[in-house]
Design an enzyme around this catalytic site. Structure first.
Site, PDB file in Angstrom:
ATOM      1  N   GLN A 273      12.285  -6.277  -0.238  1.00  0.00           N
ATOM      2  CA  GLN A 273      11.317  -5.899   0.807  1.00  0.00           C
ATOM      3  C   GLN A 273      10.048  -6.760   0.762  1.00  0.00           C
ATOM      4  O   GLN A 273       9.274  -6.770   1.718  1.00  0.00           O
ATOM      5  CB  GLN A 273      10.942  -4.418   0.690  1.00  0.00           C
ATOM      6  CG  GLN A 273      12.098  -3.483   0.999  1.00  0.00           C
ATOM      7  CD  GLN A 273      11.690  -2.033   0.848  1.00  0.00           C
ATOM      8  OE1 GLN A 273      11.744  -1.480  -0.239  1.00  0.00           O
ATOM      9  NE2 GLN A 273      11.244  -1.424   1.930  1.00  0.00           N
TER      10      GLN A 273
ATOM     11  N   HIS B 132      18.257   5.205  -2.370  1.00  0.00           N
ATOM     12  CA  HIS B 132      17.759   4.468  -1.189  1.00  0.00           C
ATOM     13  C   HIS B 132      17.367   3.038  -1.589  1.00  0.00           C
ATOM     14  O   HIS B 132      17.705   2.079  -0.892  1.00  0.00           O
ATOM     15  CB  HIS B 132      16.565   5.245  -0.611  1.00  0.00           C
ATOM     16  CG  HIS B 132      15.791   4.553   0.470  1.00  0.00           C
ATOM     17  ND1 HIS B 132      15.615   5.096   1.730  1.00  0.00           N
ATOM     18  CD2 HIS B 132      15.110   3.376   0.485  1.00  0.00           C
ATOM     19  CE1 HIS B 132      14.883   4.264   2.471  1.00  0.00           C
ATOM     20  NE2 HIS B 132      14.549   3.226   1.739  1.00  0.00           N
ATOM     21  N   GLU B 133      16.698   2.897  -2.737  1.00  0.00           N
ATOM     22  CA  GLU B 133      16.249   1.564  -3.183  1.00  0.00           C
ATOM     23  C   GLU B 133      17.428   0.704  -3.651  1.00  0.00           C
ATOM     24  O   GLU B 133      17.449  -0.496  -3.414  1.00  0.00           O
ATOM     25  CB  GLU B 133      15.202   1.683  -4.295  1.00  0.00           C
ATOM     26  CG  GLU B 133      13.927   2.451  -3.923  1.00  0.00           C
ATOM     27  CD  GLU B 133      13.291   2.019  -2.615  1.00  0.00           C
ATOM     28  OE1 GLU B 133      13.373   0.824  -2.272  1.00  0.00           O
ATOM     29  OE2 GLU B 133      12.727   2.885  -1.924  1.00  0.00           O
TER      30      GLU B 133
ATOM     31  N   GLY C 125       8.756   4.249  -3.045  1.00  0.00           N
ATOM     32  CA  GLY C 125       9.775   3.359  -3.600  1.00  0.00           C
ATOM     33  C   GLY C 125       9.712   2.017  -2.904  1.00  0.00           C
ATOM     34  O   GLY C 125       9.340   1.935  -1.730  1.00  0.00           O
TER      35      GLY C 125
ATOM     36  N   HIS D 163      18.953  -0.978  -0.827  1.00  0.00           N
ATOM     37  CA  HIS D 163      18.253  -2.209  -0.416  1.00  0.00           C
ATOM     38  C   HIS D 163      18.796  -3.420  -1.176  1.00  0.00           C
ATOM     39  O   HIS D 163      18.926  -4.503  -0.617  1.00  0.00           O
ATOM     40  CB  HIS D 163      16.747  -2.108  -0.702  1.00  0.00           C
ATOM     41  CG  HIS D 163      15.962  -1.403   0.356  1.00  0.00           C
ATOM     42  ND1 HIS D 163      15.909  -1.851   1.657  1.00  0.00           N
ATOM     43  CD2 HIS D 163      15.170  -0.303   0.310  1.00  0.00           C
ATOM     44  CE1 HIS D 163      15.116  -1.042   2.362  1.00  0.00           C
ATOM     45  NE2 HIS D 163      14.659  -0.095   1.571  1.00  0.00           N
TER      46      HIS D 163
ATOM     47  N   CYS E 187      11.071   4.511   5.236  1.00  0.00           N
ATOM     48  CA  CYS E 187      11.173   3.246   4.521  1.00  0.00           C
ATOM     49  C   CYS E 187       9.993   2.367   4.923  1.00  0.00           C
ATOM     50  O   CYS E 187       9.646   2.307   6.106  1.00  0.00           O
ATOM     51  CB  CYS E 187      12.493   2.564   4.901  1.00  0.00           C
ATOM     52  SG  CYS E 187      12.741   0.972   4.102  1.00  0.00           S
ATOM     53  N   LEU E 188       9.400   1.688   3.946  1.00  0.00           N
ATOM     54  CA  LEU E 188       8.242   0.832   4.249  1.00  0.00           C
ATOM     55  C   LEU E 188       8.637  -0.333   5.159  1.00  0.00           C
ATOM     56  O   LEU E 188       7.773  -0.909   5.819  1.00  0.00           O
ATOM     57  CB  LEU E 188       7.606   0.318   2.951  1.00  0.00           C
ATOM     58  CG  LEU E 188       6.925   1.398   2.099  1.00  0.00           C
ATOM     59  CD1 LEU E 188       6.417   0.810   0.792  1.00  0.00           C
ATOM     60  CD2 LEU E 188       5.791   2.071   2.863  1.00  0.00           C
TER      61      LEU E 188
HETATM   62 NI    NI Z   1      13.350   1.497   2.005  1.00  0.00          NI
END
Ligand code: NI
Length: 178
Positions: A51, A142-143, A46, A146, A100-101
């Site tokens: 991000q 989760h996204e 995701g 963000h 998370c990235l």
């Molecule tokens: Ni994330």
């Protein structure tokens, strides 16, 4: 397609509340294509536009299983969600070990509703409402966090969070210096 740079904590951009998208244009589709490519290469399941430094309410996800045999082409099931909103959530919650990235190499248990109904615009700008369960429900929540300036480590204790942030900063600095 282009691979975009992913920003890491504690970049203050990650605290931005992203703006709704007016219309799904070719330019926005280009962003979504680039985000998807960036997510696959990372690799991740995701990615939210913030991000990659774009404060628009856009996320891409793909929770398709990766084949055990590395020579096999992965089956891709990308989803593009523009202006996603949770319109219903189950009372029942579960716990997933999330990553998370933007917080590379750190994982923690986060509790969220097990099932949600999401309203969004798809890649073609069509209005959709979809019920999601399991991993997909977790990733999409989760996204969406963000887009509201929330990273999963915000759910942890202050001490745990600052330890993780320090480690990510240190690793990023070492990469820069290398
Ligand atoms: Ni994330």
């Amino acid at each position: 397609m282009a691979i975009l740079d992913i920003i890491n904590v504690p970049d203050p951009l990650l605290k931005t509340i992203s703006k709704p998208v007016d219309a799904v244009t070719d330019e926005l589709r280009k962003l979504m294509d680039d985000m998807l490519q960036t997510m696959y290469i990372a690799p991740g399941i995701g990615l939210a536009a913030i991000q990659v430094g774009v404060a628009k309410r856009v996320i891409v996800v793909d929770v398709a299983e990766i084949p055990e045999n590395p020579e096999e082409e992965p089956i891709r099931e990308p989803k593009y969600l523009v202006n996603p909103e949770v319109v219903w959530e189950s009372l029942e919650h579960n716990v997933f070990n999330e990553g998370c990235l933007s917080v590379p190499d750190h994982y923690a248990d986060v509790e969220r509703p097990i099932s949600v109904k999401i309203r969004y615009l798809d890649y073609d700008g069509q209005k959709r409402e979809e019920r999601m369960e399991g991993l997909l429900a977790t990733v999409v929540q989760h996204e969406i966090d963000h887009l509201n300036g929330i990273v999963f480590i915000d759910y942890l204790s202050k001490l745990k969070r600052s330890m993780i942030v320090k480690k990510v900063q240190k690793a990023d600095k070492e990469k820069e210096d290398a």
